[in-house]
Design an enzyme around this catalytic site. Structure first.
Site, PDB file in Angstrom:
ATOM      1  N   HIS A  36     -21.829   6.111  40.122  1.00 48.02           N
ATOM      2  CA  HIS A  36     -22.817   5.699  41.125  1.00 48.02           C
ATOM      3  C   HIS A  36     -22.271   4.599  42.040  1.00 48.02           C
ATOM      4  CE1 HIS A  36     -25.927   8.096  39.141  1.00 48.02           C
ATOM      5  NE2 HIS A  36     -25.499   7.587  37.993  1.00 48.02           N
ATOM      6  N   TYR A 316     -24.300  -0.110  31.227  1.00 46.89           N
ATOM      7  CA  TYR A 316     -24.707  -0.637  32.533  1.00 46.89           C
ATOM      8  C   TYR A 316     -24.489  -2.145  32.598  1.00 46.89           C
ATOM      9  CZ  TYR A 316     -26.955   3.609  34.356  1.00 46.89           C
ATOM     10  OH  TYR A 316     -27.204   4.859  34.860  1.00 46.89           O
TER      11      TYR A 316
END
Length: 337
Positions: A36, A316
């Site tokens: 991403h 993350y």
């Protein structure tokens, strides 16, 4: 125990991050997300429905409205991946709900918040984080032109969900705001009376899904997904309905690969309206700072026992820390020249 305190989650997350970084074409550049990497930040407002507060006591579902920060993104770790490249599918959509301050003390460093992380697909390729790591390893060991059967082909023989996931990534949306996104994990919503229900979130565009055919994608620019976004924002058309699919008693809530039947009840929790694109001079700095977390961090919402969830959260958070350090080191090197 938080995601970064569990040694099993940490080690698996490290392996997944390393695999993502090592398998990108040319290697994921330092200072960017290993997945991403390409994305854009917007701000706006979330307005809950009346029924939302009957399902959970979470503040963003009971207040009249809360401010939000959102990020649309492609999937790869290469920020220059063209929007016409299938590797960028299915796209991501993360939302941060900014919650009321707990108190007015200056010691409170960050405003309370909770996030939803979603993908443009209801499917996830594996049941466990260890399987997901093996999936990534098999993918890396199976470059284009490799002799058959490749490690990935062998993996897919015993993992039909992963095969279905790969084969389904072929829908190009007209824009980032014209497709449905799924937060694939199950979460437990708990109301003020202690009654709980497991749900899965979906973010459905108010204007409906709009996809392009293969012939329409040809000739599109490398950033076509984002090209119309300023116009759409100005016209108030970047709007989603946040809905929750409610699990039945016998539905699996700890297996991300098992979809619940379409016949399950779906309730509307509120409206996500994005009305501002962060100015270009703020995009880079804010994208570096913000770290979205799939683990809920608010009263009234609890994680399920899905084993992917804590490892995904750890990945993350760890990746965010590494990204920030890399950006600081890069600035120091540039200043030293």
């Amino acid at each position: 125990m938080s995601s970064l305190e569990n040694p099993v989650s940490i080690e698996t997350a490290k392996g997944i991050i390393g695999q993502f970084k090592g398998t990108q074409a040319g290697g994921a550049p330092p200072g960017f997300r290993p997945v991403h990497a390409k994305g854009i930040l917007l701000t706006g407002t979330f307005t809950p429905t009346r029924i939302a507060s009957t399902l959970t006591q979470a503040p963003h579902f009971s207040l009249p409205s809360v401010g939000i920060t959102a990020r649309f993104s492609g999937v790869t770790g290469i920020p220059t991946t063209p929007d016409t490249d299938p590797l960028g599918l299915p796209g991501g959509f993360a939302i941060r709900f900014h919650l009321p301050e707990h108190d007015n003390s200056p010691e409170q460093e960050h405003q309370p918040h909770t996030d939803i992380i979603s993908l443009g697909s209801p499917l996830f390729p594996t049941r466990t984080p260890e399987e997901f790591l093996r999936f990534l390893q098999a993918t890396a060991a199976s470059p284009v032109g490799a002799p058959s059967p490749t490690p990935l082909e062998e993996f897919l023989k015993t993992h039909p969900v992963a095969k279905r996931f790969i084969e389904s990534q072929n829908q190009f949306a007209r824009g980032v705001a014209t497709r449905t996104y799924w937060a694939q994990h199950a979460f437990r919503l708990i109301n003020a009376k202690g009654v709980s229900k497991f749900v899965r979130y979906q973010l459905r565009p108010v204007g409906g899904n709009e996809f392009l055919g293969p012939e329409q994608v040809i000739g599109k620019g490398p950033n076509y997904l984002y090209d119309e976004l300023p116009v759409w924002v100005a016209e108030g058309r970047v709007e989603f309905r946040l809905v929750a699919q409610i699990a039945a008693e016998d539905d699996k809530t700890d297996d991300i690969t098992v979809l619940w039947p379409d016949s399950r009840e779906v309730v509307e929790l509120g409206t996500v309206k994005l009305d501002t694109i962060l100015p270009e001079e703020e995009q880079d700095d804010e994208q570096n700072k913000i770290v979205f977390d799939p683990m809920p961090r608010v009263v009234g919402i609890e994680p399920s026992a899905d084993p992917i969830l804590p490892v995904r959260s750890a990945a993350y958070l760890m990746s965010g820390r590494e990204r920030r350090v890399a950006r600081v080191e890069l600035k120091h090197r540039l200043c030293a020249r």
